[in-house]
Design an enzyme around this catalytic site. Structure first.
Site, mmCIF file in Angstrom:
data_model
loop_
_atom_site.group_PDB
_atom_site.id
_atom_site.type_symbol
_atom_site.label_atom_id
_atom_site.label_comp_id
_atom_site.label_asym_id
_atom_site.label_seq_id
_atom_site.Cartn_x
_atom_site.Cartn_y
_atom_site.Cartn_z
ATOM 1 N N LYS A 73 0.893 -0.750 0.030
ATOM 2 C CA LYS A 73 0.343 -0.176 0.062
ATOM 3 C C LYS A 73 0.836 1.252 0.132
ATOM 4 C CE LYS A 73 -4.042 2.347 2.564
ATOM 5 N NZ LYS A 73 -4.463 2.016 4.419
ATOM 6 N N LYS A 119 -2.399 -1.266 -3.487
ATOM 7 C CA LYS A 119 -2.530 -0.166 -4.057
ATOM 8 C C LYS A 119 -2.415 0.923 -4.046
ATOM 9 C CE LYS A 119 -5.602 2.003 -0.431
ATOM 10 N NZ LYS A 119 -6.625 1.990 0.666
HETATM 11 C C1 PBG Z 1 -7.490 3.731 5.485
HETATM 12 C C2 PBG Z 1 -7.806 2.769 4.596
HETATM 13 C C3 PBG Z 1 -7.269 4.048 3.186
HETATM 14 C C4 PBG Z 1 -8.002 3.881 1.919
HETATM 15 C C5 PBG Z 1 -8.811 2.526 2.052
HETATM 16 N N1 PBG Z 1 -8.212 2.421 3.557
HETATM 17 C C6 PBG Z 1 -7.075 5.959 3.039
HETATM 18 C C7 PBG Z 1 -5.485 6.240 3.621
HETATM 19 O O1 PBG Z 1 -4.961 5.488 3.869
HETATM 20 O O2 PBG Z 1 -5.127 6.656 3.593
HETATM 21 C C8 PBG Z 1 -8.270 4.636 0.649
HETATM 22 C C9 PBG Z 1 -9.013 3.940 -0.525
HETATM 23 C C10 PBG Z 1 -9.417 4.915 -1.401
HETATM 24 O O3 PBG Z 1 -9.223 5.879 -1.836
HETATM 25 O O4 PBG Z 1 -10.359 3.937 -1.693
HETATM 26 N N2 PBG Z 1 -5.928 3.371 5.981
#
Ligand code: PBG
Length: 326
Positions: free
Chosen positions: A199, A252
């Site tokens: 991520k 992601k």
């Molecule tokens: C929680 C989380 C996030 C997203 C999914 N789970 C935000 C982040 O990490 O700032 C983002 C998902 C999206 O942008 O569709 N940590």
């Protein structure tokens, strides 16, 4: 001139689908659902057209709408009634996700996945417990090891509520192993974990942070989320999650990171998931609103490309729209 190889021969309408290498099925898609404990009516999410935050009382109805399109899996995100320093609503038995999951699993046959993170629940918006002085010292943010224990409690509380799968997204080192241990200890040996294994610290999460009210109050997430410059590091990150027992490996965002998806596909035999994130969705809507591209075609092409790169499943805000067209 004599041409023997003419790829165009296989591009006529009759044969095109016979030789097609990739397709997107409704069964490959997971639809995100936002449940909001602060509202008793549905609230549209402006930066994500077509999506809304729904009250707990509407959570099962929302999931039934999704299932009517053919999509059978949902990812539940919660906006809690109140936030505090440690994010205690994230593991509360009557927390927003726990209440919603109980309703959804009692009233529908959906496959329910929950996101495990603290950023929507902490008053500072970071994905874990803060280190002392984090507010004053830009080198400090989240205390990794102190956060693990909270993630364990969240995971077990989601399983107790009936979640079918959990998906830790906080990029805490050791999170998959800690959660696996806690789930096993509570008798949930058969509950799988999707690790948000690679991520990235991405600008494409902007609309989600509006939707889930989870932007950090200070600093950013680059101490724990990955540097967009790094691909080899992603393989190390993912390897660690595999060693700790991750069942599904997620990348992601999706489109800007398809190189990572395809490398994971080559390196690992696990199912690979990709999260087509909020910014990827909002961009296409904004361009389509200006008449600059066709939303349906650009969305279909995006999902097809994510599958072609090697993803088996896709978490996407387009899930319902695309499934309906299939
Ligand atoms: C929680 C989380 C996030 C997203 C999914 N789970 C935000 C982040 O990490 O700032 C983002 C998902 C999206 O942008 O569709 N940590």
């Amino acid at each position: 001139m004599e041409l023997t190889d003419r790829p165009r021969r296989l591009r006529t309408d009759g044969v095109r689908s016979l030789v097609s290498e990739t397709d997107v099925r409704a069964a490959d898609l997971i639809a995100p659902v936002f449940v909001d404990a602060t509202t008793d009516e549905r609230v549209p999410i402006e930066s994500m057209p077509g999506h809304e935050r729904v009250p707990v009382s509407e959570s099962a109805a929302r999931v039934r709408e999704i299932m009517e399109t053919g999509v059978e899996a949902v990812m539940v995100f919660g906006i809690p009634e109140s936030k505090d320093e440690r994010g205690s609503q994230a593991w509360a038995e009557d927390g927003v996700v726990q209440r919603a999951v109980r309703r959804i699993t009692n009233q529908t046959d959906a496959y329910v996945i929950t996101d495990i993170c603290l950023c929507e629940y902490t008053d500072h918006g970071h994905c874990g417990v803060l280190e002392d002085d984090a507010r004053d010292d830009p080198r400090l943010t989240v205390d990794n090891d102190a956060t693990l224990e909270l993630l364990q409690q969240i995971a077990v509380s989601h399983a107790d509520a009936g979640a079918d799968m959990v998906a830790p997204s906080s990029m805490t080192d050791g999170m998959v192993g800690a959660i696996r241990e806690a789930l096993d200890g509570a008798g949930y040996e058969n509950l799988p974990i999707t690790a948000y294994a690679a991520k990235y610290e991405s600008a494409f999460y902007g609309p989600f942070r509006d939707a889930a009210d989870g932007a950090p109050a200070f600093g950013d997430r680059r101490h724990y989320q990955m540097d967009p410059a790094n691909a080899r590091e992603a393989m190390r990150e993912v390897q660690l999650d595999v060693e700790q027992g991750a069942d599904v490996l997620m990348v992601k965002p999706a489109l800007p990171y398809l190189d990572i998806v395809s490398e994971l596909r080559r390196e690992f035999d696990h199912p690979i998931a990709a999260y087509n994130v909020s910014g990827e969705y909002a961009m296409l809507h904004a361009a389509a609103d200006n008449g600059w591209l066709s939303l349906e075609e650009a969305a279909s092409e995006s999902l097809l490309s994510i599958k072609r790169a090697g993803a088996d499943l896709i978490l996407t805000y387009f899930a319902e729209d695309i499934a309906e067209r299939l």
